[in-house]
Design an enzyme around this catalytic site. Sequence first.
Site, short mmCIF file in Angstrom:
data_model
loop_
_atom_site.label_atom_id
_atom_site.label_comp_id
_atom_site.label_asym_id
_atom_site.label_seq_id
_atom_site.Cartn_x
_atom_site.Cartn_y
_atom_site.Cartn_z
N LEU A 96 4.04 -4.50 2.76
CA LEU A 96 3.20 -3.27 3.80
C LEU A 96 3.05 -2.22 3.98
O LEU A 96 2.13 -2.17 3.18
CB LEU A 96 5.02 -2.00 4.41
CG LEU A 96 6.54 -3.31 4.22
CD1 LEU A 96 7.44 -2.70 4.36
CD2 LEU A 96 6.35 -3.98 5.95
N GLY A 153 5.61 -5.76 -5.25
CA GLY A 153 4.88 -6.37 -4.49
C GLY A 153 4.92 -6.40 -2.75
O GLY A 153 4.20 -6.50 -1.59
N LYS A 154 6.42 -5.15 -2.65
CA LYS A 154 6.56 -4.81 -1.25
C LYS A 154 6.43 -3.84 -0.26
O LYS A 154 6.22 -4.05 1.60
CB LYS A 154 8.09 -4.72 -1.37
CG LYS A 154 9.00 -6.45 -1.86
CD LYS A 154 10.72 -5.65 -1.85
CE LYS A 154 11.11 -7.04 -3.09
NZ LYS A 154 12.89 -6.16 -3.19
N VAL A 155 5.71 -3.15 -0.95
CA VAL A 155 5.13 -2.34 -0.14
C VAL A 155 3.28 -2.42 -0.83
O VAL A 155 2.94 -2.56 -2.33
CB VAL A 155 5.62 -0.80 0.06
CG1 VAL A 155 4.33 -0.04 -0.05
CG2 VAL A 155 6.45 -0.61 0.38
N ALA A 204 9.34 0.30 -4.41
CA ALA A 204 8.57 -1.45 -3.73
C ALA A 204 7.09 -1.58 -4.02
O ALA A 204 6.92 -3.33 -4.45
CB ALA A 204 8.60 -0.95 -2.25
#
Length: 292
Positions: free
Chosen positions: A238, A266-268, A262
Amino acid sequence: MREIIELYRKVGGFQALHVAEAYDVLKEAVEAADVRFLSFTGNLVATGLREFIADAIRRRLFNVVVTTAGALDHDIAKSMGAVYAPGSFDLDDVDLAAKGYHRLGNVVIKKEEYGPLVEKFILAHCEKLWGKTLATYELAYLLGAELPEDSILGAAARAGAKVFVPGIVDGAVGTALMTCNDLARTKRGGSRAFIDVLKDEEELREIVHNSKKLAALIVGGGISKHHVIWWAQFKGGLDYVVYISTAVEYDGSLSGARPREAISWGKVKPSAKSVFIFADATLVLPVLLKAL
């Protein structure tokens, strides 16, 4: 509401400052991000937050919604005239059950105005579903087209916002869909409705893959939170994110995890603009949404 945001900014500390900073992140996200997720848990729809969420979708502040089956249940029940009354966290639940009431925190609802109303609505539209294979976002659109604009599903259908419900069977809507299929076996010789959650995943893959910038306002935790950040990792994470929650991170739960955790998944993105607000959503979400 922007005056309240600025008052919070002047407070200069603790969660008031976080609310002001979250407003800044969301304001930029609305202007800069082409894909803007709104994730929230179903319990919020049992409160007056339903109207604020529907209004935000109607104004196209967000164009992708991820939520739970409970959100659909409450949205449909309220559209069908169910009364959600203020109560108390300390009510006698044995007494409530005997009198025919459900309790959700300090909100109470008659049992007959929850599951039975949802089932009545779904069964009234069974014939439109029979013989079809639908993703949950397609089901949400079909249902929303039959609901008023001031509902969440109704607002989303009219605004072109896709509503994903990865846990669609975990509520009254899911049970009603099963009953709908039971009727199909007796009336249509087995021409049932099929819910294809992998079709949802394919659509989310396309949305994320084709995005330029990803933003998310995530209220609460659970499956609706994780589904957003899970898919964000496939685009590097994100770019903008605001979490609102009262969950703690010390038990390792997904619901309590902060945006910084996160990053390790690798999610943020490390460069993302992110804020965590530790607060009851009913206190801060109306201010944020109306200020935008």
